[in-house]
Design an enzyme around this catalytic site. Structure first.
Site, short mmCIF file in Angstrom:
data_model
loop_
_atom_site.label_atom_id
_atom_site.label_comp_id
_atom_site.label_asym_id
_atom_site.label_seq_id
_atom_site.Cartn_x
_atom_site.Cartn_y
_atom_site.Cartn_z
N CYS A 41 0.85 -1.19 0.00
CA CYS A 41 0.00 0.00 0.00
C CYS A 41 0.89 1.24 0.00
O CYS A 41 1.94 1.27 0.63
CB CYS A 41 -0.90 -0.01 1.24
N ILE A 64 -8.78 8.88 -4.09
CA ILE A 64 -8.27 9.60 -5.25
C ILE A 64 -8.58 11.07 -4.97
O ILE A 64 -9.73 11.42 -4.68
CB ILE A 64 -8.96 9.17 -6.56
N GLU A 65 -7.57 11.91 -5.04
CA GLU A 65 -7.79 13.32 -4.69
C GLU A 65 -7.19 14.22 -5.75
O GLU A 65 -6.08 13.96 -6.25
CB GLU A 65 -7.16 13.61 -3.32
N HIS A 112 3.75 8.03 7.16
CA HIS A 112 3.05 7.75 5.90
C HIS A 112 1.78 8.56 5.77
O HIS A 112 1.09 8.48 4.76
CB HIS A 112 2.74 6.27 5.77
#
Length: 390
Positions: A74, A154-155, A316
């Site tokens: 990820c 999703i940005e 992260h």
């Protein structure tokens, strides 16, 4: 950074916000006989499964599947464009771009109905050396290029010069989960068989280096890391197609990519050791990384400073302050919606269940960034203009 001595082992923590349950997991990690040098916790640290998320664990000749996690590989990717957000009509954003992305990228637990081309899968892997990956070769053709749920997103964002950016957070989908769970169970059986001193209730079962089981997991883990990258690359390709249709003349810079759930053999403090990063990002000197905020807050493009005390790592993301169930139970839906609306962010918060990924469930990203000024330097600050969640 604060240094604690726990069970006679050094623990270096880049925050003073550590929940009690995460601290218990930290204490458990210090009992591992193969723990190397010290344990490092990033400023976004919070409770995980067995090992806290935001943890960096170096081990001598052992890998712990639960110290990698179940969403193997990820990570984040981001692309800068030449399009100015001031020139992006709201109607085009909502009707052409947001709808276009949702039509091309399956969200949540949804997969592609049609198998995707095999060219989108990882290459240069010996599939015959794997167990789970070999079984899933047909299934993952429907999973590649899909977002997933939870905190994946999703940005669309803008930088300080008003340039439009694309940012995606996603991983290895169901493949990583199956691999992680299979080898955690496998390791637990083996540990019981050879009477390991690592108590099973710690959920830190390990595989010894130079064994068949270690090699099997290592091959599968590396495939999952590459599959997660393929997954992000395909989604980025589809988003770029949507933007190209909606915004003629748009251009895209090369993609930045960084993973935050994996293990790797690295050289630290004079020895080659196995470094687990579970919700932590590589921050070697000069490495470009991505540290996203929570929904509706800033994200950062950063450059690693190569600090050896963190095993050349950084956070992260922002890190949770509330569990998903606590967030759903306690956060104010209307307030969270009002805050996003006031910032002009196109979002999809509709009900109380969406509160599990609301900004109120996370630490303040600017504090998290400030706490790791010795690990990374900020290159670009990004603010959200539209977000799609799984």
């Amino acid at each position: 950074m604060e240094v604690k001595i726990i069970n006679n082992r050094p623990v270096k923590i880049w925050t003073n916000q550590v929940e009690e349950s995460a601290m218990r997991q930290i204490e458990n990690l210090t009992t591992l006989p193969f723990l190397y040098h010290h344990l490092a916790l990033m400023p976004d640290v919070h409770t995980g499964m067995g090992m806290p998320i935001g943890g960096v664990l170096a081990c001598v000749d052992a890998v712990i599947p639960n110290a990698v996690g179940v969403d193997i590989g990820c990570g984040m990717c981001a692309v800068k464009t030449n399009w100015k957000v001031a020139n992006l009509p709201s109607e085009v954003l909502r009707k052409n771009i947001m709808k276009g992305i949702r039509s091309r990228i399956p969200l949540g637990k949804n997969h592609h109905k049609q198998a995707q081309d095999e060219k989108y899968l990882p290459t240069n892997h010996d599939i015959e050396k794997t167990e789970i990956v070999k079984r899933r070769q047909k299934a993952i053709l429907h999973e590649v290029g899909t977002l997933g749920g939870g905190n994946h997103f999703i940005e669309l964002q803008k930088d300080e010069e008003d340039n439009l950016w694309i940012m995606i957070h996603s991983g290895s989908r169901n493949l990583g989960k199956l691999v992680g769970e299979y080898y955690d169970n496998y390791a637990a059986i083996l540990n019981k068989h050879y009477h390991s001193v690592v108590a099973p209730e710690l959920r830190l079962a390990f595989l010894k280096r130079d064994t068949k089981e270690f090699e099997m997991y290592w091959h599968e883990m590396k495939y999952c890391v590459d599959f997660a990258l393929c997954n992000r690359k395909l989604m980025m390709e589809r988003v770029q197609e949507v933007l190209s249709d909606a915004l003629p003349g748009i251009e895209f810079e090369p993609m930045i990519n960084i993973a935050h759930n994996y293990a790797a053999v690295e050289h630290h403090f004079g020895n080659d050791v196995i470094v687990h990063r579970k919700g932590a990002t590589l921050a070697e000197k000069g490495v470009i990384g991505i540290i996203p905020g929570s929904q509706g807050t800033a994200s950062y493009i950063v450059e690693g400073l190569g600090n050896p005390e963190s095993f050349c790592s950084c956070s992260h993301g922002a890190g949770r302050t509330l569990s998903r169930s606590e967030a759903i139970r306690t956060l104010d839906l209307q307030k969270e919606i009002a805050d996003l609306d006031a910032k002009g962010i196109v979002h999809a918060i509709r009900n109380q269940n969406d509160m599990q990924e609301a900004s109120g469930a996370y630490k303040d990203i600017d504090t998290v960034i400030a706490n790791q000024s010795d690990l990374v330097k900020v290159k670009t600050k990004l603010l959200p203009i539209a977000v799609i969640k799984g």
